[in-house]
Design a protein around this motif. Structure first.
Motif, PDB file in Angstrom:
ATOM      1  N   ASP A 173       0.868  -1.171   0.000  1.00  0.00           N
ATOM      2  CA  ASP A 173       0.000   0.000   0.000  1.00  0.00           C
ATOM      3  C   ASP A 173       0.907   1.224   0.000  1.00  0.00           C
ATOM      4  OD1 ASP A 173      -1.695   2.115   0.493  1.00  0.00           O
ATOM      5  OD2 ASP A 173      -2.680   1.226   2.230  1.00  0.00           O
ATOM      6  N   ASP A 227      -4.425  -7.781   0.788  1.00  0.00           N
ATOM      7  CA  ASP A 227      -5.568  -6.906   1.049  1.00  0.00           C
ATOM      8  C   ASP A 227      -6.030  -6.402  -0.308  1.00  0.00           C
ATOM      9  OD1 ASP A 227      -7.382  -4.924   1.626  1.00  0.00           O
ATOM     10  OD2 ASP A 227      -6.156  -3.954   3.168  1.00  0.00           O
ATOM     11  N   SER A 231      -8.201  -4.489  -1.306  1.00  0.00           N
ATOM     12  CA  SER A 231      -8.511  -3.068  -1.454  1.00  0.00           C
ATOM     13  C   SER A 231      -7.301  -2.283  -1.946  1.00  0.00           C
ATOM     14  CB  SER A 231      -9.022  -2.482  -0.133  1.00  0.00           C
ATOM     15  OG  SER A 231      -8.000  -2.497   0.854  1.00  0.00           O
ATOM     16  N   ASP A 232      -6.117  -2.897  -1.902  1.00  0.00           N
ATOM     17  CA  ASP A 232      -4.911  -2.271  -2.433  1.00  0.00           C
ATOM     18  C   ASP A 232      -4.777  -2.453  -3.943  1.00  0.00           C
ATOM     19  OD1 ASP A 232      -4.056  -1.395   0.072  1.00  0.00           O
ATOM     20  OD2 ASP A 232      -2.957  -3.247   0.477  1.00  0.00           O
ATOM     21  N   THR A 248      -5.860  -1.107  -6.936  1.00  0.00           N
ATOM     22  CA  THR A 248      -6.512   0.033  -7.569  1.00  0.00           C
ATOM     23  C   THR A 248      -5.630   0.557  -8.692  1.00  0.00           C
ATOM     24  OG1 THR A 248      -5.483   1.728  -6.168  1.00  0.00           O
ATOM     25  CG2 THR A 248      -7.523   0.701  -5.351  1.00  0.00           C
ATOM     26  N   THR A 277     -14.861  -3.227  -9.404  1.00  0.00           N
ATOM     27  CA  THR A 277     -14.738  -2.117  -8.458  1.00  0.00           C
ATOM     28  C   THR A 277     -14.436  -0.777  -9.104  1.00  0.00           C
ATOM     29  OG1 THR A 277     -12.396  -2.673  -8.097  1.00  0.00           O
ATOM     30  CG2 THR A 277     -14.019  -3.630  -6.568  1.00  0.00           C
ATOM     31  N   LYS A 305     -17.223  -6.714  -4.490  1.00  0.00           N
ATOM     32  CA  LYS A 305     -17.293  -5.406  -3.841  1.00  0.00           C
ATOM     33  C   LYS A 305     -18.097  -4.427  -4.703  1.00  0.00           C
ATOM     34  CE  LYS A 305     -14.373  -6.915  -0.719  1.00  0.00           C
ATOM     35  NZ  LYS A 305     -14.811  -7.216   0.648  1.00  0.00           N
TER      36      LYS A 305
END
Length: 464
Positions: free
Chosen positions: A61, A130, A132-133, A135, A320, A354
C-alpha cells in the motif's frame, strides 16, 4: 626531479580530463544490482541484446508503506544505454518463464524494453493480500517507482505502451504521473465510462459485420440455450473428465454454460474476422456441431474455477473501478435463466465481490479528453472492446482505427497513410530518426502483442 614532474603532470591531467561515463565503466548488471530493492533473477543474451528477469520490492500500500511489501516481477530487454526505453504494461501477469520478445513500439524505435507484471497477478501479490490495495492508482505508483529507479540507468526518452487492459494501465499511469514518460501508445484500450447507461456495446453488435453474419451468430446463441437440457450434461461430463469445478465462482455448470453462451459472440468478434462468418453452423446443426463450435470460439473451460482464478485481479478491478460491458441480449428474451449473470461479479468468489466506484473512470475519461498530452490510441474496427474508446485531447494526441481489424489491431494494420503518420509521431516523441533493420540481426526476437492467449479450445481469452 624528473619523476616528480611526471607525477605532477599525471595528477594535473587526471584533474582536467573528462570523467569516464559511468555507463562505460560499470557493467549493466552492477548498476541494476545497485538499485535498492531491485533483484536480478536471471540473465540471458539473445543476439544483440541482454535480457534480465527482475523483481522490484514495492509497498503493498503506497499510502502506508509500513504495512508490508511484495516483489513485483518485471523484465528488461537491453539493447543500448543510448536507446529510448519502452515501458510495456500488460495489465496481467508475465509468462511463468519470461523470454525475450519485442512490442511494436520497441521494434519501431529499436528501443530497450521494460515489461511489468501487474500487481496481484501471481506471483506479484502481497501475502497476505488486502484486495482493497488493487486500484489503478496503486499500480500506477508501482510503475512510477520502477521508472524512477531505472532512469538512474537510462537517461533517454521513455514511451509507455500496452494492449487491452495493458493499454488501460498505460493510460492510468499517464493520468497520475504525466511526467514519467514522453508519450503513450495504447492499443485496443476500452474506456468503460458509465456503460450501463450509454448502450455503446449494443449499438456495436447491431452493426458489426453484415446482417447475415449477425443473424447466424444470434441464431447460434438461441439454439444453444434452447438445447440447454442436452448441452449442459456434456459440459458436466467434460468437467468431470478434466477436473473443472464451478463452486468458487459461477456456482454451477448450468450458470457457467449460460455465461459462455452469452459471451461467445463477443469472443467471436474479439479474435476472429468477418471471413470466419462462413464457419458459423446453421440453426439446423447437430448438438455435436453446436457444442464443438462454442468450444472453439469461447471455450467451455473458460468459465470454470480453474481458469477464472488467474483472472480474479482483472475481474476485481472491473467490478470495483474499470467497469464491465452491459448488454441487453434482446434476442435471447425468454431463454435466459439468470438475468443478472453477465457481470464481472459472477467471475469472482463471494469474498471478492465489492461495490463499483464509477468516479475513477469518469476522472480518467475527462482528463484524457481535455488535457492528456502525447497519447496515441489504436483500435480495431470490428473489435467489441473499441465500442467505448478513449477520445484524445488536442495536445499532440491521436486516435486511429484499423479497417476490419479485431482485438489484435496495431500500427502495422492501419491504412498506409495512418500507419506512416502514427510511426512518425512515435519516433518524434522518442527523438528517433533512424532505426536499425531487424533483418540485419542474427536472430530477430519474437513479436509481443501484449495480449493474453486467444480464448477457445487453444487457450483462455482475457476479458478486456
Amino acid at each position: 626531479m624528473r619523476s616528480r614532474v611526471l607525477t605532477i603532470l599525471v595528477l594535473v591531467l587526471a584533474l582536467i580530463a573528462p570523467a569516464v561515463p559511468a555507463s562505460a565503466a560499470d557493467d549493466l548488471a552492477d548498476r541494476l544490482s545497485a538499485i535498492p530493492g531491485l533483484t536480478i533473477v536471471s540473465e540471458s543474451a539473445p543476439a544483440g541484446y541482454r535480457f534480465f528477469v527482475l523483481t522490484y520490492r514495492q509497498p503493498a500500500d503506497h499510502r502506508h508503506p509500513e504495512r508490508g511489501t511484495y516483489e513485483q516481477r518485471l523484465t528488461l530487454l537491453h539493447r543500448s544505454l543510448d536507446a529510448p526505453v519502452v515501458l510495456a504494461t500488460s495489465g496481467y501477469g508475465l509468462p511463468a518463464t519470461p523470454t525475450a520478445s519485442r512490442t511494436e513500439p520497441a521494434r519501431l524505435l529499436d528501443a530497450n524494453q521494460v515489461s511489468v507484471e501487474h500487481r496481484f497477478f501471481m506471483p506479484s501479490r502481497p501475502s497476505p493480500a488486502d484486495w482493497s490495495d488493487l486500484t489503478i492508482w496503486q499500480e500506477a505508483t508501482d510503475e512510477h517507482r520502477i521508472v524512477t529507479a531505472l532512469k538512474s540507468v537510462y537517461s533517454g526518452k521513455w514511451i509507455q505502451t500496452g494492449a487491452s487492459k495493458g493499454g488501460m494501465t498505460s493510460v492510468y499511469h499517464r493520468r497520475f504521473y504525466p511526467g514519467d514518460v514522453d508519450g503513450v501508445v495504447a492499443y485496443v484500450a476500452p474506456n468503460d465510462v458509465l456503460n450501463d447507461l450509454d448502450g455503446a456495446y449494443d449499438r456495436f453488435f447491431a452493426t458489426v459485420g453484415d446482417a447475415a453474419c449477425r443473424r447466424a451468430l444470434d441464431d447460434m446463441q438461441r439454439e444453444a440455450l434452447k438445447r440447454r437440457d442436452r448441452l449442459v450434461p456434456r459440459l458436466e461430463a467434460d468437467a468431470a473428465t478434466n477436473g473443472w469445478t464451478f463452486t468458487r465462482t459461477l456456482g454451477t455448470a448450468d450458470r457457467s454454460f449460460e455465461m459462455t453462451v452469452l459471451d461467445t459472440v463477443w469472443a467471436f468478434w474479439q479474435y476472429r474476422t468477418a471471413a470466419d462468418c462462413a464457419s458459423v453452423p446453421p440453426a439446423t446443426a447437430t448438438d455435436d456441431e453446436v457444442y464443438a463450435w462454442f468450444d472453439a470460439v469461447a471455450g467451455w473451460s473458460f468459465y470454470t474455477d480453474q481458469t477464472l482464478e488467474y483472472y480474479w485481479p482483472y475481474y476485481y478491478q472491473a467490478a470495483t473501478q474499470l467497469g464491465w460491458p452491459s448488454l441487453r441480449f434482446d434476442h435471447l428474451r425468454g431463454l435466459r435463466d439468470y438475468p443478472g449473470l453477465y457481470s464481472a461479479l459472477s467471475a469472482l468468489p463471494r469474498e471478492l465481490r465489492k461495490p463499483h466506484n464509477p468516479f475513477p473512470m469518469i476522472d480518467v475519461d475527462l482528463w484524457v479528453r481535455a488535457s492528456a498530452p502525447r497519447m496515441l490510441f489504436v483500435y480495431g474496427q470490428n473489435d467489441p472492446w473499441g465500442a467505448e474508446a478513449f477520445t484524445p485531447s488536442h495536445r499532440d494526441s491521436y486516435r486511429y482505427v484499423a479497417p476490419g481489424a479485431n482485438h489484435g489491431a496495431n500500427i502495422s494494420r492501419l491504412a498506409p497513410a495512418d500507419a506512416e503518420a502514427a510511426t512518425a509521431t512515435l519516433r518524434r516523441w522518442a527523438n528517433v530518426t533512424v532505426t536499425s533493420d531487424d533483418s540485419a540481426r542474427v536472430a530477430p526476437l519474437p513479436f509481443d502483442d501484449m495480449l493474453p492467449p486467444a480464448r477457445g479450445v487453444s487457450g483462455a481469452r482475457a476479458a478486456g
